[in-house]
Design an enzyme around this catalytic site. Structure first.
Site, PDB file in Angstrom:
ATOM      1  N   CYS A 101     117.637  31.029  14.668  1.00 41.23           N
ATOM      2  CA  CYS A 101     116.816  31.354  13.289  1.00 41.23           C
ATOM      3  C   CYS A 101     115.682  32.244  13.920  1.00 41.23           C
ATOM      4  CB  CYS A 101     116.485  30.473  12.326  1.00 41.23           C
ATOM      5  SG  CYS A 101     117.645  29.438  11.607  1.00 41.23           S
ATOM      6  N   ASP A 102     115.009  33.269  13.068  1.00 39.14           N
ATOM      7  CA  ASP A 102     114.021  34.013  13.512  1.00 39.14           C
ATOM      8  C   ASP A 102     113.080  34.328  12.166  1.00 39.14           C
ATOM      9  OD1 ASP A 102     112.020  34.847  15.823  1.00 39.14           O
ATOM     10  OD2 ASP A 102     112.354  36.528  14.320  1.00 39.14           O
TER      11      ASP A 102
END
Length: 208
Positions: free
Chosen positions: A77-78
């Site tokens: 995730c970012d």
């Protein structure tokens, strides 16, 4: 078994509170290596690179002693906050955090979180992992901020919380009281869309 390819404590707490079994391993990916101007695409590519780094280096990772699962899901995730078309990552210092909050006060922006989920088979004896499928998506939430007094901004910046968060605010922390409302996924603003994760896992016959 789910591997969270992130050092984020917010994402860790989201999974723990949802009682989803997982282990957390930081990818240590250098985000500066990705050159992408579109904010939504940037978060997606960064999430993919983080998950892929774990998959590629699995043999070098010190896994738990009883990690004997035949299938492994790797979640990368970012998150990046977009304000007036510009990306707001973590403020570099208190002065930048103050300037940003002075702009965001009474306004709105978008929190984009790129998600990548790699499905794979895993041989625990040889530590050979083979990716069989990947699912990628950017989830975006619209965040409205309250109109703040200058003293409130100063106090929040002095807490140092903004320096450790994408966009300079933490919904689950002190910054939560300054958020008027959210349109879209609530948990996404904390770095991980739990509804997206649940639906993605269920599509592959995995019930978290």
């Amino acid at each position: 078994m789910l591997i969270l390819a992130s050092a984020s404590q917010s994402r860790k707490k989201l999974l723990e509170n949802s009682q989803i079994e997982f282990i957390q391993i930081s990818s240590n990916f250098d985000e500066a290596l990705v050159k992408e101007k579109d904010i939504s695409n940037l978060t997606l590519e960064l999430s993919f690179q983080k998950a892929s780094r774990i998959a590629l280096n699995i043999q070098e990772i010190d896994l738990p002693e009883k990690f004997n699962y035949s299938s492994v899901e790797i979640l990368g995730c970012d998150s990046i906050f977009e304000f007036n078309g510009r990306p707001f990552g973590k403020p570099s210092d208190k002065d930048e955090a103050y300037r940003r909050w002075s702009q965001m006060s009474g306004e709105f922006g978008f929190l984009h979180t790129g998600h990548t989920l790699l499905f794979s088979t895993f041989d625990s004896s040889s530590k050979i992992l083979k990716v069989t499928k990947k699912i990628k998506k950017t989830v975006s939430s619209k965040v409205y901020f309250s109109k703040l007094q200058d003293e409130e901004i100063k106090n929040y910046v002095d807490s140092l919380e903004p320096l450790y968060c994408a966009g300079g605010f933490a919904l689950e922390g002190k910054g939560g009281k300054y958020i008027e409302r959210i349109d879209g996924c609530f948990s996404n603003v904390m770095g991980l869309s739990l509804p997206w994760l649940r639906k993605s896992l269920i599509k592959e016959g995995i019930f978290p």
